[in-house]
Design an enzyme around this catalytic site. Structure first.
Site, mmCIF file in Angstrom:
data_model
loop_
_atom_site.group_PDB
_atom_site.id
_atom_site.type_symbol
_atom_site.label_atom_id
_atom_site.label_comp_id
_atom_site.label_asym_id
_atom_site.label_seq_id
_atom_site.Cartn_x
_atom_site.Cartn_y
_atom_site.Cartn_z
ATOM 1 N N HIS A 47 0.834 -1.198 0.000
ATOM 2 C CA HIS A 47 0.000 0.000 0.000
ATOM 3 C C HIS A 47 0.874 1.255 0.000
ATOM 4 O O HIS A 47 0.744 2.120 0.869
ATOM 5 C CB HIS A 47 -0.925 0.011 1.216
ATOM 6 C CG HIS A 47 -1.991 -1.047 1.155
ATOM 7 N ND1 HIS A 47 -2.951 -1.081 0.180
ATOM 8 C CD2 HIS A 47 -2.231 -2.110 1.955
ATOM 9 C CE1 HIS A 47 -3.748 -2.116 0.369
ATOM 10 N NE2 HIS A 47 -3.334 -2.762 1.437
ATOM 11 N N ASP A 180 -8.477 -5.227 7.110
ATOM 12 C CA ASP A 180 -9.057 -6.036 6.039
ATOM 13 C C ASP A 180 -9.884 -7.188 6.593
ATOM 14 O O ASP A 180 -10.900 -7.568 5.997
ATOM 15 C CB ASP A 180 -7.959 -6.576 5.118
ATOM 16 C CG ASP A 180 -7.553 -5.574 4.051
ATOM 17 O OD1 ASP A 180 -8.327 -4.630 3.807
ATOM 18 O OD2 ASP A 180 -6.470 -5.723 3.467
#
Length: 263
Positions: A47, A180
């Site tokens: 990310h 997540d």
């Protein structure tokens, strides 16, 4: 070879305190992490827009500072990419979105030399400070302590297969990816929800049963849950925060301080 602080801390029954890097790529951030007392850095290539070269420079700086560098790679990035990261100085790879025992087996294979995996051998790597070391010694040491395998537990499928994944030879750490995982469970950020709490206990039990290290990431605003995982379930790897988060919090506090001067 330079020491793996995670394995050393686990052997001493202490936690490995990790700092995440996703925006700051200068060597100074490593020195700041060292001065603060972190044991490891979590360099994020999933990310972020950091390059493999950025990761290698940060890894080398960390190794020289006696901080252990671990690198999170992008999902399904391929064996060649993982090998470049390892050859660049990473002491372990953090694999995101692992769903099955077969996924975990492939992850292990990319990090280990034959006969345990498919990693290719090269000479002069940062983990040995580019010194000439015999090939057999390089293989033995990198396989045993220089290629820690983190499996991120962040999907429902992974959670359903957690016992088989934890039992896979070569897997070292089950790393809870809180954000997540809660998203997949349909309860994003609801840390007290029974589904999330049950998931934590399930992962912790799988780690304990298979003798794997339990780690936690993403719960930066909930030190109480991290403490519970450390004290009750033996978590030994804790990602404290990311560079961008710490900078944002410090800047916000500083602006509030400056605003107070006008009151």
């Amino acid at each position: 070879m330079l020491q793996n602080n995670l394995l050393q801390k686990v052997s001493e029954n202490h936690i490995c305190k990790a700092f995440g890097i996703k925006v700051v790529k200068s060597n100074e951030v490593i020195l700041l992490a060292k001065a603060a007392g972190y044991d490891a850095v979590f360099i994020d290539l999933e990310h972020s827009v950091l390059s493999t070269q950025d990761a290698s420079i940060l890894c080398s700086s960390a190794l020289l500072s006696k901080i252990t560098p671990f690198v999170r790679v992008p999902y399904q990035c391929g064996q060649g990419f993982v090998q470049r990261v390892l050859d660049g100085g990473a002491m372990g790879i953090i694999f995101p979105h692992i769903n099955t025992a077969e996924d975990a087996k492939r992850a292990v294979s990319t990090t280990k030399f034959p006969p345990h995996g498919k990693r290719s051998l090269t000479a002069a790597v940062p983990q040995f400070e580019f010194q000439r070391v015999g090939a057999k010694d390089v293989i033995q040491q990198l396989d045993s302590t220089g290629s820690t395998v983190f499996i991120m537990v962040e999907t429902v499928e992974c959670l359903n297969n957690i016992d088989a994944i934890a039992a896979m030879q070569g897997v070292d750490v089950l790393l809870i990816g809180a954000n997540d995982l809660s998203l997949e469970l349909g309860i994003l950020g609801e840390w007290e929800h029974w589904k999330f709490q049950n998931a934590l206990h399930k992962i912790a039990n799988a780690a304990q049963k298979s003798g794997k290290i339990l780690g936690v990431a993403g719960l930066y605003a909930r030190p109480d849950i991290c403490k519970m995982l450390v004290r009750e379930h033996g978590a030994r790897f804790v990602l404290g925060h990311l560079d961008v988060g710490l900078l944002a919090m410090a800047m916000n506090r500083n602006v509030e301080l400056l605003r107070d001067m006008e009151m």
